[in-house]
Design an enzyme around this catalytic site. Structure first.
Site, PDB file in Angstrom:
ATOM      1  N   ASP A 397       0.865  -1.161   0.000  1.00  0.00           N
ATOM      2  CA  ASP A 397       0.000   0.000   0.000  1.00  0.00           C
ATOM      3  C   ASP A 397       0.915   1.229   0.000  1.00  0.00           C
ATOM      4  OD1 ASP A 397      -2.304   1.641   0.518  1.00  0.00           O
ATOM      5  OD2 ASP A 397      -1.588   1.762   2.577  1.00  0.00           O
ATOM      6  N   THR A 399      -0.035   5.087   0.880  1.00  0.00           N
ATOM      7  CA  THR A 399      -0.172   6.101   1.929  1.00  0.00           C
ATOM      8  C   THR A 399      -0.076   5.482   3.322  1.00  0.00           C
ATOM      9  OG1 THR A 399      -1.678   7.157   0.401  1.00  0.00           O
ATOM     10  CG2 THR A 399      -1.560   8.076   2.612  1.00  0.00           C
ATOM     11  N   ASP A 591      -1.640  -0.452   5.947  1.00  0.00           N
ATOM     12  CA  ASP A 591      -1.708   0.247   7.227  1.00  0.00           C
ATOM     13  C   ASP A 591      -2.702  -0.407   8.181  1.00  0.00           C
ATOM     14  OD1 ASP A 591      -4.164   1.010   6.266  1.00  0.00           O
ATOM     15  OD2 ASP A 591      -3.489   2.976   5.627  1.00  0.00           O
TER      16      ASP A 591
HETATM   17  P1  ADP Z   1      -3.617   4.379  -0.533  1.00  0.00           P
HETATM   18  O1  ADP Z   1      -4.101   3.218  -1.307  1.00  0.00           O
HETATM   19  O2  ADP Z   1      -2.480   5.053  -1.213  1.00  0.00           O
HETATM   20  O3  ADP Z   1      -3.310   4.065   0.888  1.00  0.00           O
HETATM   21  P2  ADP Z   1      -6.305   5.309   0.048  1.00  0.00           P
HETATM   22  O4  ADP Z   1      -6.965   4.099  -0.470  1.00  0.00           O
HETATM   23  O5  ADP Z   1      -6.327   5.524   1.517  1.00  0.00           O
HETATM   24  O6  ADP Z   1      -4.819   5.437  -0.506  1.00  0.00           O
HETATM   25  O7  ADP Z   1      -6.969   6.576  -0.622  1.00  0.00           O
HETATM   26  C1  ADP Z   1      -6.976   6.736  -2.035  1.00  0.00           C
HETATM   27  C2  ADP Z   1      -7.307   8.135  -2.442  1.00  0.00           C
HETATM   28  O8  ADP Z   1      -8.627   8.449  -2.003  1.00  0.00           O
HETATM   29  C3  ADP Z   1      -6.419   9.176  -1.836  1.00  0.00           C
HETATM   30  O9  ADP Z   1      -5.285   9.422  -2.627  1.00  0.00           O
HETATM   31  C4  ADP Z   1      -7.348  10.395  -1.800  1.00  0.00           C
HETATM   32  O10 ADP Z   1      -7.351  11.033  -3.032  1.00  0.00           O
HETATM   33  C5  ADP Z   1      -8.697   9.787  -1.566  1.00  0.00           C
HETATM   34  N1  ADP Z   1      -9.110   9.795  -0.158  1.00  0.00           N
HETATM   35  C6  ADP Z   1      -9.345   8.741   0.626  1.00  0.00           C
HETATM   36  N2  ADP Z   1      -9.725   9.099   1.852  1.00  0.00           N
HETATM   37  C7  ADP Z   1      -9.704  10.450   1.869  1.00  0.00           C
HETATM   38  C8  ADP Z   1      -9.999  11.455   2.855  1.00  0.00           C
HETATM   39  N3  ADP Z   1     -10.383  11.147   4.093  1.00  0.00           N
HETATM   40  N4  ADP Z   1      -9.860  12.726   2.492  1.00  0.00           N
HETATM   41  C9  ADP Z   1      -9.483  13.057   1.262  1.00  0.00           C
HETATM   42  N5  ADP Z   1      -9.209  12.174   0.293  1.00  0.00           N
HETATM   43  C10 ADP Z   1      -9.317  10.891   0.577  1.00  0.00           C
HETATM   44 MG    MG Z   2      -3.554   3.392   2.812  1.00  0.00          MG
END
Ligand code: ADP
Ligand code: MG
Length: 705
Positions: A397, A399, A591
């Site tokens: 993953d 973020t 995470d």
């Molecule tokens: P990753 O897969 O990189 O961990 P997430 O699945 O958590 O990312 O989120 C994917 C995308 O969705 C983020 O890049 C963002 O654009 C959007 N996003 C998700 N949750 C939020 C939030 N609480 N506020 C703003 N944007 C969000």
């Molecule tokens: Mg994530």
């Protein structure tokens, strides 16, 4: 599953061998109303799922006692622990000396016909007394089992003793009895040693806490601290609860939880964990979680129960050890039929009698799981070590996993009709209660601009997309490009993507209001850790992210990874399944919060930085208690070493028993020597498995830490 069911846990004393475990399991399973039984040999516990309308703990207890074992309260077990540890150490030393001496005498005696000489001198009644006294506990066990129609490895040995007596080999019979007892001690010691990793861990649990009650400080047992109470911790003391610091300043050694020996500075507002130690300074702490609800309590519980998550290898060994006794009896029977030699027959029965086959796997697994827990790696079962050792696909993953998860808002672009402050206020208000790292960044930015937040209503978070809430009667949405169809056409944005920034769209009443850009930092140890994973045999490493294409591509390229972007949580599950369908063993690192479903689908789901996060600890198969990527290659290494030890244990036991049985059947192994050799495999696997308890891994030594 029946929702009436209830889980009961019992600590059982004297459950030291696989035979005993099987008997206890059968006895409990026979109780009406019991639907499932797991025996945890190393934790000395039985975990029973039962229907409380039909049966209860009392009946289970009676069943265990009926099988000849006693149930103890958990406190009694822990009080006993140090004594048992001492005891087994003495036994080992004693054993080494006696074993060497007796083996020597046996060999020499056999050589020079000493036994026959001695046998002729002593009347048989004296020998009988020796046999009876020495073998009393074993014989009673055998009889008790026989009354229940059961055969144990002790039964076989007893038959061996009887055979020796029948042909007048009194000295040999006594020696067999002697080694039978020694073998039992070795087995107890071996099981005890496996428990050591677990006990080392529980030994770190705090016992008492100093709490403020009615303006006075009182010492109370940890179990009596209530949530919300104020706990005082002096320098050098164990922190008894999970809580928030409300006064004082200290450096805290969190090694018990995170495995990190470098202490951290804490002050008011900081979170602290039970079983960590305050050094240099005292603290006042408000208790947020106590006892088994604390992170440490959860770790202990999960490590204890880890034995129940058996892998293929262990299930195979368990099944195999079930066939063991009949096979040995068959071989003994054939030996007698063909050779008419009662001593050779007895030697067959005696030489293979040990639990080593059943212990070979759990011993190694528990050693590694226990050692892992002390290093900040919470591994929930041997099954996962097995899968890790075979894993060839690693999915990551982004973020909060590859990146620090502390993004910062770098740019704010209001669109027509909105001001920058408006956009930020809307966004931060809508994100007020979101736990996503990006939400945190938005709130921080609003705070830096001194913008007051509104109270959101009807807040919903859509994983992988964003959030939606009513703020001052306007519907505000914040999230990824999936929120707006015309995202591509919003002009300033192409440039942002190119910088590798995450773009957040703010939508007000269905109308695009502005764009925020956030940048996050790669964790510094990631490149080296990933390179190490490649060296450890992971063929394919792929980044899975909900973030936009450009950002993902830039990061993936800089790390030399494959990637897939703009994924929703369910898309991540689909990717995991896709690899599994092709026969890959998939490990996913995430995470643990919004990736939980994909982690659960993976063969091994690893959650980063799980300390203090119940969700992550629960969701993952392996929880990394600190946010440190070097733990990932370390985990793989532990898994590989463990499986090597397991395979060696099993191969050694199998070869040893096969060779012993063949030699005995051919009449080439004297009965006394057979008895002397029967506990050697136990010792062998004990020594071999103990290698896994070593504190440092190769990876760490390389890093020079
Ligand atoms: P990753 O897969 O990189 O961990 P997430 O699945 O958590 O990312 O989120 C994917 C995308 O969705 C983020 O890049 C963002 O654009 C959007 N996003 C998700 N949750 C939020 C939030 N609480 N506020 C703003 N944007 C969000
Ligand atoms: Mg994530």
């Amino acid at each position: 599953m029946n929702d009436q069911s209830e889980i009961v846990e019992l600590s059982i004393k004297g459950m030291d061998c696989a035979d005993c475990a099987r008997h206890i399991k059968d006895a409990i399973a026979a109780v009406p109303g019991v639907t499932e039984v797991e025996i945890l040999l190393t934790a000395q516990k039985a975990v029973v799922r039962l229907d409380p309308t039909i049966t209860g703990p009392g009946e289970i207890r009676r069943a265990v006692e009926g099988a000849g074992y006693s149930v103890v309260t958990p406190e009694a077990v822990s009080v006993q622990a140090p004594f048992l540890g001492q005891f087994t150490r003495h036994v080992l030393v004693l054993f080494g000396v006696v074993f060497g001496a007796v083996l020597f005498i046996v060999v020499i005696g056999e050589w020079f016909g000493l036994f026959e000489a001695v046998t002729r001198r002593l009347p048989w009644s004296v020998w009988l007394v020796f046999i009876f006294i020495g073998g009393y506990p074993v014989f009673t066990n055998v009889l008790r089992a026989a009354f229940r129609g059961r055969i144990t490895s002790h039964t076989l040995m007893t038959i061996g003793v009887l055979a020796a007596v029948a042909v007048g080999e009194w000295a040999a019979a006594v020696i067999v009895v002697f080694f039978m007892r020694i073998g039992d001690y070795v087995e107890t010691f071996t099981a005890e040693r496996a428990r050591r990793a677990l006990k080392d861990l529980t030994a770190m649990a705090p016992q008492t806490a100093r709490v403020e009650r009615d303006d006075a400080e009182v010492d109370v047992p940890v179990a009596e601290v209530r949530v919300g109470e104020t706990v005082i911790v002096r320098p050098g003391e164990n922190i008894p609860v999970d809580g928030e610091v409300i006064g004082g300043q200290a450096t805290v050694d969190q090694a018990t939880i995170t495995g990190e020996s470098m202490p951290v500075e804490v002050g008011p507002g900081a979170k602290v964990f039970a079983a960590t130690i305050a050094r240099l300074g005292g603290l006042r702490i408000r208790a947020l979680k106590v006892g088994s609800d604390t992170t440490f309590g959860k770790v202990i519980k999960l490590v204890e129960q880890a034995e129940a998550n058996r892998g293929e290898v262990q299930r195979f060994a368990d099944r195999f050890s079930g066939y063991y006794l009949p096979v040995v009896m068959g071989v003994a029977f054939l030996t007698y039929l063909l050779s008419r030699n009662p001593l050779a027959t007895a030697a067959v029965l005696v030489v293979v009698c040990s639990c080593s086959f059943a212990l070979a796997t759990p011993l190694a697994m528990i050693a590694s799981i226990g050692a892992g827990a002390r290093r900040g790696l919470l591994i929930k079962g041997g099954k996962y070590l097995e899968a890790l050792s075979r894993a060839d696909v690693l999915l990551l993953d982004k973020t909060g996993t590859l990146t620090l998860g502390r993004p910062q808002i770098t740019d704010i672009f209001p669109l027509e009709g909105f001001s920058a402050d408006e956009v930020l206020t809307f966004a931060a208000s809508a994100e007020r209660y979101s736990e996503h790292p990006l939400a945190e960044a938005v709130r921080e930015a609003a705070k830096a601009h001194n913008l007051p937040l509104g109270e959101p209503e009807g807040f919903t978070a859509v994983p992988g997309i964003g959030v939606r809430a009513w703020v001052n009667d306007r519907l505000i949405e914040v999230g990824s490009s999936r929120l707006i169809s015309e995202a591509e056409s919003l002009s300033p944005l192409a440039g942002l993507d190119a910088q590798g920034k995450t773009t957040l769209y703010v939508v007000c009443d269905g109308k695009p209001a502005g764009v925020l850009a956030a940048s996050d930092t790669l964790r510094p140890e990631v490149p080296e850790a990933l390179a190490e994973m490649g060296r450890l045999g992971v063929r394919r490493i792929e980044l899975l992210t909900g973030d936009n294409e450009r950002t993902a591509a830039l990061l993936a390229e800089s790390l030399g990874l494959q990637y897939r972007a703009s994924l929703l949580p369910e898309d991540k599950i689909a990717v995991v399944k896709e690899y599994q369908a092709k026969g890959h063993v998939v490990v996913m690192v995430g995470d643990g919060v919004n990736d939980a479903p994909a982690l659960a689908q993976a063969d091994v789901g690893i959650a980063m930085g799980a300390a203090g996060s119940d969700v992550s600890i629960e969701a993952a198969h392996v929880a990394l208690m600190r946010e440190d990527w070097t733990l990932v290659p370390e985990l793989f290494q532990i898994a590989r070493r463990t499986m090597k030890v397991v395979r060696l244990n099993l191969a050694f036991t199998a070869c040893y028993n096969l060779a012993g049985m063949s030699l005995a059947a051919l009449g080439l192994l004297p009965l006394t020597l057979a008895a002397a050799l029967q506990s050697l495999p136990d010792l062998g696997i004990l020594v071999n498995s103990s290698r896994l308890l070593r504190r440092k891994t190769i990876w760490q030594s390389l890093k020079g830490s």
